[in-house]
Design an enzyme around this catalytic site. Structure first.
Site, mmCIF file in Angstrom:
data_model
loop_
_atom_site.group_PDB
_atom_site.id
_atom_site.type_symbol
_atom_site.label_atom_id
_atom_site.label_comp_id
_atom_site.label_asym_id
_atom_site.label_seq_id
_atom_site.Cartn_x
_atom_site.Cartn_y
_atom_site.Cartn_z
ATOM 1 N N HIS A 175 43.759 17.334 76.478
ATOM 2 C CA HIS A 175 43.105 16.411 75.549
ATOM 3 C C HIS A 175 43.404 16.796 74.090
ATOM 4 C CE1 HIS A 175 40.162 13.672 73.886
ATOM 5 N NE2 HIS A 175 39.628 14.676 73.214
ATOM 6 N N ASN A 221 37.353 9.754 65.650
ATOM 7 C CA ASN A 221 38.375 9.458 66.657
ATOM 8 C C ASN A 221 39.789 9.421 66.083
ATOM 9 O OD1 ASN A 221 36.535 9.130 68.835
ATOM 10 N ND2 ASN A 221 35.911 7.191 67.928
ATOM 11 N N HIS A 228 42.777 9.542 68.374
ATOM 12 C CA HIS A 228 42.339 9.372 69.762
ATOM 13 C C HIS A 228 42.994 8.197 70.467
ATOM 14 C CE1 HIS A 228 38.505 11.968 70.217
ATOM 15 N NE2 HIS A 228 39.355 12.529 69.390
ATOM 16 N N LYS A 281 30.661 17.687 61.811
ATOM 17 C CA LYS A 281 30.361 16.692 62.854
ATOM 18 C C LYS A 281 28.856 16.391 62.897
ATOM 19 C CE LYS A 281 30.953 15.141 67.544
ATOM 20 N NZ LYS A 281 31.632 15.199 68.825
ATOM 21 N N GLU A 302 41.106 20.129 67.561
ATOM 22 C CA GLU A 302 39.858 19.440 67.199
ATOM 23 C C GLU A 302 39.258 20.015 65.917
ATOM 24 O OE1 GLU A 302 38.887 16.730 68.447
ATOM 25 O OE2 GLU A 302 39.423 16.611 70.565
ATOM 26 N N LYS A 330 27.702 12.368 73.015
ATOM 27 C CA LYS A 330 28.517 11.423 73.795
ATOM 28 C C LYS A 330 28.732 12.030 75.176
ATOM 29 C CE LYS A 330 31.254 8.831 70.466
ATOM 30 N NZ LYS A 330 32.611 8.524 69.984
ATOM 31 N N HIS A 350 44.663 9.228 73.658
ATOM 32 C CA HIS A 350 44.208 8.837 75.000
ATOM 33 C C HIS A 350 45.326 8.137 75.750
ATOM 34 C CE1 HIS A 350 39.582 8.882 74.145
ATOM 35 N NE2 HIS A 350 40.121 10.070 74.204
ATOM 36 N N GLU A 390 27.680 5.384 66.577
ATOM 37 C CA GLU A 390 29.005 4.901 66.158
ATOM 38 C C GLU A 390 29.016 3.431 65.746
ATOM 39 O OE1 GLU A 390 32.286 6.812 68.271
ATOM 40 O OE2 GLU A 390 33.460 5.005 67.959
ATOM 41 N N ARG A 449 30.976 7.193 62.345
ATOM 42 C CA ARG A 449 31.310 8.096 63.452
ATOM 43 C C ARG A 449 32.666 7.765 64.081
ATOM 44 N NH1 ARG A 449 27.537 10.667 68.289
ATOM 45 N NH2 ARG A 449 29.252 11.856 69.214
ATOM 46 N N ARG A 477 16.067 8.061 84.334
ATOM 47 C CA ARG A 477 16.336 7.404 83.039
ATOM 48 C C ARG A 477 16.419 8.380 81.862
ATOM 49 N NH1 ARG A 477 12.588 3.753 85.234
ATOM 50 N NH2 ARG A 477 13.673 2.000 86.199
HETATM 51 P P1 NAD Z 1 38.057 21.342 80.274
HETATM 52 O O1 NAD Z 1 36.618 21.161 80.393
HETATM 53 O O2 NAD Z 1 38.937 20.768 81.329
HETATM 54 O O3 NAD Z 1 38.365 22.898 80.136
HETATM 55 C C1 NAD Z 1 39.697 23.316 79.990
HETATM 56 C C2 NAD Z 1 40.093 24.366 81.045
HETATM 57 O O4 NAD Z 1 39.556 25.622 80.689
HETATM 58 C C3 NAD Z 1 39.594 24.074 82.436
HETATM 59 O O5 NAD Z 1 40.576 24.476 83.363
HETATM 60 C C4 NAD Z 1 38.368 24.966 82.543
HETATM 61 O O6 NAD Z 1 38.042 25.300 83.869
HETATM 62 C C5 NAD Z 1 38.820 26.168 81.778
HETATM 63 N N1 NAD Z 1 37.793 26.986 81.172
HETATM 64 C C6 NAD Z 1 36.678 26.542 80.545
HETATM 65 N N2 NAD Z 1 36.056 27.574 79.953
HETATM 66 C C7 NAD Z 1 36.764 28.680 80.250
HETATM 67 C C8 NAD Z 1 36.630 30.037 79.918
HETATM 68 N N3 NAD Z 1 35.679 30.468 79.093
HETATM 69 N N4 NAD Z 1 37.518 30.915 80.423
HETATM 70 C C9 NAD Z 1 38.547 30.478 81.204
HETATM 71 N N5 NAD Z 1 38.749 29.189 81.521
HETATM 72 C C10 NAD Z 1 37.864 28.315 81.045
HETATM 73 O O7 NAD Z 1 38.628 20.742 78.899
HETATM 74 P P2 NAD Z 1 38.086 20.771 77.399
HETATM 75 O O8 NAD Z 1 39.286 20.813 76.571
HETATM 76 O O9 NAD Z 1 37.016 21.759 77.195
HETATM 77 O O10 NAD Z 1 37.396 19.329 77.271
HETATM 78 C C11 NAD Z 1 38.136 18.151 77.419
HETATM 79 C C12 NAD Z 1 37.183 17.053 77.810
HETATM 80 O O11 NAD Z 1 36.237 16.871 76.775
HETATM 81 C C13 NAD Z 1 37.858 15.711 78.022
HETATM 82 O O12 NAD Z 1 37.337 15.126 79.174
HETATM 83 C C14 NAD Z 1 37.475 14.915 76.790
HETATM 84 O O13 NAD Z 1 37.434 13.548 77.020
HETATM 85 C C15 NAD Z 1 36.108 15.478 76.500
HETATM 86 N N6 NAD Z 1 35.680 15.332 75.110
HETATM 87 C C16 NAD Z 1 34.451 14.802 74.894
HETATM 88 C C17 NAD Z 1 33.978 14.668 73.602
HETATM 89 C C18 NAD Z 1 32.591 14.168 73.373
HETATM 90 O O14 NAD Z 1 32.219 13.924 72.221
HETATM 91 N N7 NAD Z 1 31.780 14.042 74.406
HETATM 92 C C19 NAD Z 1 34.758 15.086 72.519
HETATM 93 C C20 NAD Z 1 36.007 15.642 72.780
HETATM 94 C C21 NAD Z 1 36.461 15.765 74.082
HETATM 95 N N1 GLY Z 2 34.591 13.028 69.674
HETATM 96 C C1 GLY Z 2 34.185 11.890 68.932
HETATM 97 C C2 GLY Z 2 32.707 11.783 68.763
HETATM 98 O O1 GLY Z 2 31.951 12.626 69.192
HETATM 99 O O2 GLY Z 2 32.262 10.826 68.213
#
Ligand code: NAD
Ligand code: GLY
Length: 365
Positions: free
Chosen positions: A268, A248, A251, A230, A188, A146, A255, A240, A244, A124
């Site tokens: 993304h 988005n 988004h 942020k 972003e 998130k 999405h 949110e 918050r 949990r």
């Molecule tokens: P990702 O995690 O897929 O990373 C992008 C690519 O870069 C991958 O191929 C990864 O293996 C590679 N990589 C990572 N670090 C590296 C490094 N230092 N050197 C070489 N390669 C590297 O994508 P992302 O853009 O980091 O994240 C996208 C994800 O984040 C989505 O799933 C999205 O929904 C999520 N997201 C979440 C939030 C949140 O608030 N939780 C906010 C924005 C996005």
């Molecule tokens: N990426 C949107 C949030 O964290 O709320």
């Protein structure tokens, strides 16, 4: 990267759950700093098969004397899945992880979201530490708690709010980040300015070249400014209930674009870039903002090397159908983040689908 600058610390202020975001070069090796956030003896490092060969060893050196193991995902958005949460939980069980165990997320947003959700589920809720290695994860996904995974029906449909104990953003890891991924992270950064910080938007316009060159001074300032913005929003509205949702911007469109492209056409951050522009055009159509704001956003996105058009072959009706699934909607009505111009994002409910469709049709012609 051109030079080394002093690390930045930004606090996410949430009472007893407050935590620091450290931004700087070489922080993965600053074991004393991040080990202080570990409370127990068990650690599971979650990473992927691309990042682990580059950086896991440096993290492992800091885990000396603890009982730890790693769980590695295959690379890609498709692996941010429920099935992999099950495998990660099994890895915690195999480790014998107790309630004071910690999950370390070493990777981009995919790893961070899944690792955070795993930590939220085990017993949990146990601690987790974010070690973001993409620009996108440093400025967005690692901060704010998130967490979650995708379902075939849509992105991030399952998840939990679960804040990390600390965020360690070692900008040295960006040296190995492919150019396209780096630019997706810039989307972003631009998003934060577009939502609520006119001065930061102007700063980004003035420093677009430096950021393209990955000038370290400009980069640390850009990351810190976005994270500070942020962190403020999250501190005021963690779950949110209101403000918050502004984070988005772009988004709902983005999405839909990502899903329609089966997560392979657009990254993304690229979806967010095109999505922000569509939101700006819809705002213009609804008389909320002027054409010059959309033009400045287009120019800044282009200066950052980001796409500003819907990819060829996308169907507007299908995109609208995907937008109806968005979590921000209330029953039967579209709820979108639009703007009154740069730095003035707004939540708009009851958006007419005909207007959304018109903007999508224009963008796909
Ligand atoms: P990702 O995690 O897929 O990373 C992008 C690519 O870069 C991958 O191929 C990864 O293996 C590679 N990589 C990572 N670090 C590296 C490094 N230092 N050197 C070489 N390669 C590297 O994508 P992302 O853009 O980091 O994240 C996208 C994800 O984040 C989505 O799933 C999205 O929904 C999520 N997201 C979440 C939030 C949140 O608030 N939780 C906010 C924005 C996005
Ligand atoms: N990426 C949107 C949030 O964290 O709320």
């Amino acid at each position: 990267m051109t030079r080394t600058v002093a690390p930045e610390t930004i606090d996410v202020t949430l009472g007893a759950r407050s935590y620091p975001v450290w931004i700087g070069r070489g922080l993965l090796d600053d074991h004393a700093r991040w080990r202080a956030a570990l409370r127990g003896r068990h650690v599971l490092v979650i990473s992927n098969h691309t990042v682990a060969p580059l950086y896991l060893e440096r993290v492992a050196r800091g885990l000396d004397g603890l009982q730890w193991s790693s769980f590695l995902l295959d690379d890609g958005e498709a692996h941010k899945s429920f099935a992999n949460v099950g495998h990660a939980l099994q890895a915690l069980a195999t480790l014998g992880a107790t309630r004071d165990a910690c999950v370390i997320a070493l990777g981009g947003g995919v790893v961070g979201d899944l690792a955070g959700f795993t930590a939220a589920c085990w017993m949990r809720g146990i601690d987790f530490i974010q070690m973001p290695t993409t620009l996108l994860s440093m400025v967005d996904s690692s901060v704010g708690g998130k967490t979650g995974v995708n379902l075939p029906a849509g992105k991030n449909l399952v998840g939990a709010f679960h804040q990390p104990r600390a965020v360690i953003a070692d900008i040295g890891t960006l040296d190995s980040l492919p150019e396209r991924e780096y630019r997706a992270g810039l989307a972003e950064v631009i998003k934060g300015a577009a939502i609520g910080d006119t001065a930061f938007f102007a700063w980004l316009e003035a420093h677009a070249d430096a950021l393209q060159r990955r000038d370290e001074t400009a980069l640390v300032q850009a990351i810190a400014t976005k994270v500070r913005y942020k962190a403020g929003v999250v501190a005021r509205d963690e779950t949110e209930q209101g403000e918050r949702a502004l984070l988005n911007l772009g988004h709902t469109f983005g999405h839909a674009l990502e899903t329609a492209g089966r997560y392979t056409t657009l990254l993304h951050g690229e979806g967010v870039a095109v999505g922000m522009l569509l939101a700006a055009r819809l705002s213009e159509r609804l008389g909320m903002s002027g054409a010059e704001d959309s033009a400045r956003l287009t120019q800044l996105l282009q200066a950052a090397g980001l796409p500003t058009a819907v990819p060829a072959g996308f169907d507007p009706e299908q995109l609208l159908g995907l937008m109806r699934l968005d979590k921000k909607n209330t029953a039967g009505t579209l709820r979108l983040i639009l703007w009154r111009g740069i730095g003035q994002a707004e939540i708009v409910t009851g958006v007419n689908e005909a207007d959304v469709l018109a903007v999508l049709r224009e963008a796909t012609n």
